[in-house]
Design a protein around this motif. Structure first.
Motif, PDB file in Angstrom:
ATOM      1  N   THR A   1       2.508   4.149  -3.657  1.00  0.00           N
ATOM      2  CA  THR A   1       1.271   5.245  -4.102  1.00  0.00           C
ATOM      3  C   THR A   1       1.223   5.672  -5.615  1.00  0.00           C
ATOM      4  O   THR A   1       0.572   6.223  -5.959  1.00  0.00           O
ATOM      5  CB  THR A   1       1.179   6.210  -3.190  1.00  0.00           C
ATOM      6  OG1 THR A   1       2.520   6.913  -3.000  1.00  0.00           O
ATOM      7  CG2 THR A   1       0.838   5.908  -1.853  1.00  0.00           C
TER       8      THR A   1
ATOM      9  N   HIS B   1      -7.050  -4.415   2.434  1.00  0.00           N
ATOM     10  CA  HIS B   1      -6.905  -2.747   2.604  1.00  0.00           C
ATOM     11  C   HIS B   1      -5.989  -2.062   2.272  1.00  0.00           C
ATOM     12  O   HIS B   1      -5.905  -0.716   2.094  1.00  0.00           O
ATOM     13  CB  HIS B   1      -7.529  -2.533   4.003  1.00  0.00           C
ATOM     14  CG  HIS B   1      -6.190  -2.853   5.273  1.00  0.00           C
ATOM     15  ND1 HIS B   1      -5.197  -1.925   5.192  1.00  0.00           N
ATOM     16  CD2 HIS B   1      -6.202  -3.772   5.863  1.00  0.00           C
ATOM     17  CE1 HIS B   1      -4.446  -2.445   6.195  1.00  0.00           C
ATOM     18  NE2 HIS B   1      -4.860  -3.406   6.763  1.00  0.00           N
ATOM     19  N   GLU B   2      -4.743  -2.752   1.951  1.00  0.00           N
ATOM     20  CA  GLU B   2      -3.753  -1.929   1.630  1.00  0.00           C
ATOM     21  C   GLU B   2      -3.884  -1.574   0.212  1.00  0.00           C
ATOM     22  O   GLU B   2      -3.159  -0.611  -0.332  1.00  0.00           O
ATOM     23  CB  GLU B   2      -2.154  -2.908   1.446  1.00  0.00           C
ATOM     24  CG  GLU B   2      -1.924  -3.418   2.573  1.00  0.00           C
ATOM     25  CD  GLU B   2      -0.410  -3.775   2.884  1.00  0.00           C
ATOM     26  OE1 GLU B   2       0.363  -2.785   2.356  1.00  0.00           O
ATOM     27  OE2 GLU B   2       0.034  -4.629   3.028  1.00  0.00           O
TER      28      GLU B   2
ATOM     29  N   ASN C   1     -11.363   0.773  -0.824  1.00  0.00           N
ATOM     30  CA  ASN C   1     -11.611   2.190  -1.199  1.00  0.00           C
ATOM     31  C   ASN C   1     -11.431   2.280  -3.083  1.00  0.00           C
ATOM     32  O   ASN C   1     -10.694   2.873  -3.859  1.00  0.00           O
ATOM     33  CB  ASN C   1     -10.385   3.107  -0.950  1.00  0.00           C
ATOM     34  CG  ASN C   1     -10.612   4.491  -1.281  1.00  0.00           C
ATOM     35  OD1 ASN C   1     -12.140   4.852  -1.172  1.00  0.00           O
ATOM     36  ND2 ASN C   1      -9.719   5.411  -0.864  1.00  0.00           N
TER      37      ASN C   1
ATOM     38  N   SER D   1      -6.455   0.338  -0.389  1.00  0.00           N
ATOM     39  CA  SER D   1      -7.120   1.671  -0.437  1.00  0.00           C
ATOM     40  C   SER D   1      -6.284   2.751  -0.609  1.00  0.00           C
ATOM     41  O   SER D   1      -6.828   3.855  -0.969  1.00  0.00           O
ATOM     42  CB  SER D   1      -7.733   1.771   1.168  1.00  0.00           C
ATOM     43  OG  SER D   1      -6.456   1.579   2.090  1.00  0.00           O
ATOM     44  N   SER D   2      -4.933   2.723  -0.180  1.00  0.00           N
ATOM     45  CA  SER D   2      -4.134   4.031  -0.700  1.00  0.00           C
ATOM     46  C   SER D   2      -3.609   3.988  -2.111  1.00  0.00           C
ATOM     47  O   SER D   2      -2.789   5.191  -2.218  1.00  0.00           O
ATOM     48  CB  SER D   2      -2.849   3.972   0.394  1.00  0.00           C
ATOM     49  OG  SER D   2      -2.172   2.740   0.100  1.00  0.00           O
TER      50      SER D   2
ATOM     51  N   GLY E   1       0.648  -1.343  -0.068  1.00  0.00           N
ATOM     52  CA  GLY E   1       0.001  -0.043   0.017  1.00  0.00           C
ATOM     53  C   GLY E   1       0.802   1.113   0.046  1.00  0.00           C
ATOM     54  O   GLY E   1       0.345   2.405  -0.339  1.00  0.00           O
ATOM     55  N   LYS E   2       2.145   1.107   0.190  1.00  0.00           N
ATOM     56  CA  LYS E   2       3.035   2.308   0.337  1.00  0.00           C
ATOM     57  C   LYS E   2       3.669   2.531  -1.098  1.00  0.00           C
ATOM     58  O   LYS E   2       4.092   4.015  -1.279  1.00  0.00           O
ATOM     59  CB  LYS E   2       4.233   1.911   1.283  1.00  0.00           C
ATOM     60  CG  LYS E   2       3.841   1.749   2.626  1.00  0.00           C
ATOM     61  CD  LYS E   2       5.166   1.436   3.502  1.00  0.00           C
ATOM     62  CE  LYS E   2       4.804   1.285   5.027  1.00  0.00           C
ATOM     63  NZ  LYS E   2       6.071   1.081   5.734  1.00  0.00           N
TER      64      LYS E   2
ATOM     65  N   ASN F   1      -4.636   4.821  -5.090  1.00  0.00           N
ATOM     66  CA  ASN F   1      -5.575   5.705  -5.724  1.00  0.00           C
ATOM     67  C   ASN F   1      -5.269   5.907  -7.140  1.00  0.00           C
ATOM     68  O   ASN F   1      -6.198   6.784  -7.923  1.00  0.00           O
ATOM     69  CB  ASN F   1      -5.821   6.745  -5.002  1.00  0.00           C
ATOM     70  CG  ASN F   1      -6.889   6.680  -3.551  1.00  0.00           C
ATOM     71  OD1 ASN F   1      -7.538   5.262  -3.649  1.00  0.00           O
ATOM     72  ND2 ASN F   1      -6.832   7.224  -2.806  1.00  0.00           N
TER      73      ASN F   1
END
Length: 372
Positions: A85, A110-111, A137, A113-114, A82-83, A116
């Motif tokens: 991005t 849930h990783e 997300n 979610s970031s 998730g990092k 985007n």
């Protein structure tokens, strides 16, 4: 070239931006890979022997494209994903089947979610093993295609699993711009309400949703061109609730219904649109219809502009009903340019017809000699 290993010196290529190891026999990537701070593209398509991605993958801060489709040996995603991005492309996300053994190193759902900036196509596998309630997300990601695989094969299903699948599906609501949605092995009784709001959806495929009893309202999706329902074994009616005056499947061109042994029709008796105005529901643009192993499906909307029809192990009554109603009332043919030439000939656009194992078909249709 049959490459199975890479030298650890790979990490010395500090300026490397693009690395493609597709269809190699590689089993592990060297840990030094995470020192490639300038790497933007990592392509591992068809690396079926690859069993894991490097730990500390989050160090690849400039990575924009990670493509791992066809890496069937991967059983989880690394923690920290998730990092990343800057990722624009992530074609597959694998939920860990046995998270207890590698719990400190696996990436949770849930990783996502970031991330985007994700776009294009995304497949999420093993959703039946997800164990969280945090949103992924997906509504913030402009994906073109989303494939949700809950499970690949057969497994025992109880009430807890059915409820859990429904909750997981709820947190995976995509952006309304989504064009293609495919769901496999979902064991919930009903789909989330968000599916009916995907106004830009062009293709929908629901496969092996064996416990589903209630399909979402699909007939008002304005852009839907292809619909496939396969192994929805407990569905009895395609639409829930009263029929409305809204446009009925305004864009649908291809419809495949397979292996739905309990499917009886489109609406329950009494839910059909009021017939006092002689309104007959019909597909406006449907040209390709396939009904396979649906022996109880005897009532469905008419399909006057059909070009290709396949009925196998299913009733021929829908086809006979379309012909009969067209004989009575030629006005049911939609007034489109494609239909004008054939308005005086029943099934004038039909080019391909296949009927097999249809026990209620006792004679050929009268119009068989006019299918020029």
């Amino acid at each position: 070239m049959g490459i199975e290993t890479l030298l650890n010196d790979l990490g010395e290529l500090g300026h490397l931006r693009y690395l493609n190891l597709s269809h190699s026999s590689i089993k592990n990537l060297p840990s030094s890979l995470t020192r490639l701070q300038n790497l933007q593209t990592l392509i591992l398509l068809g690396c079926s022997s690859l069993v894991r991605l490097p730990r500390n993958l989050e160090k690849l801060v400039n990575l924009r494209h990670l493509m791992i489709d066809g890496c069937g040996g991967l059983t989880y995603m690394p923690h920290g994903l998730g990092k990343l991005t800057s990722l624009h492309t992530l074609d597959n996300f694998v939920v860990a089947v046995d998270g207890n053994n590698v719990s400190a190193h696996i990436g949770r759902l849930h990783e996502l979610s970031s991330l985007n900036n994700l776009q294009g196509d995304l497949t999420i596998k093993n959703l039946g093993h997800a164990s969280e309630s945090k949103s992924a997300n997906l509504r913030e990601k402009h994906l073109r295609s989303l494939k949700l695989i809950f499970r690949d094969g057969e497994e025992e299903v109880d009430g807890n699993i059915m409820s859990k699948d429904e909750k997981i599906l709820d947190i995976l609501e995509p952006h309304s711009d989504l064009k293609v949605l495919k769901v496999y092995g979902f064991m919930g009784v009903r789909f989330g309400g968000w599916l009916s709001s995907l106004t830009n959806l062009v293709e929908l495929k629901l496969v092996r949703c064996k416990k589903c009893q209630h399909l979402p309202r699909l007939d008002e999706l304005p852009s839907l061109k292809r619909l496939v329902i396969d192994y929805a074994e407990e569905v009895e009616y395609m639409c829930l609730g009263k029929d409305t005056d809204a446009k009925f499947f305004p864009s649908l061109v291809q419809l495949e219904i397979r292996n739905c042994p309990n499917l009886k029709g489109w609406w329950k008796k009494g839910d059909e649109i009021n017939d006092k105005d002689h309104v007959i529901r019909s597909f406006h643009l449907l040209s390709d219809l396939e009904v396979v192993h649906c022996p109880n499906l005897t009532l469905m909307p008419l399909f006057p502009l059909i070009e290709k029809v396949t009925l196998e192990g299913s009733s021929s009554k829908p086809l006979q009903e379309t012909i009969m109603m067209m004989r009575r009332n030629k006005n049911i043919i939609p007034s489109s340019a494609e239909a004008e030439e054939g308005r005086d000939k029943l099934l004038s656009l039909l080019t391909d017809i296949s009927i097999a194992n249809s026990p209620d078909l006792v004679s050929l249709i009268e119009e068989i000699g006019n299918l020029s």
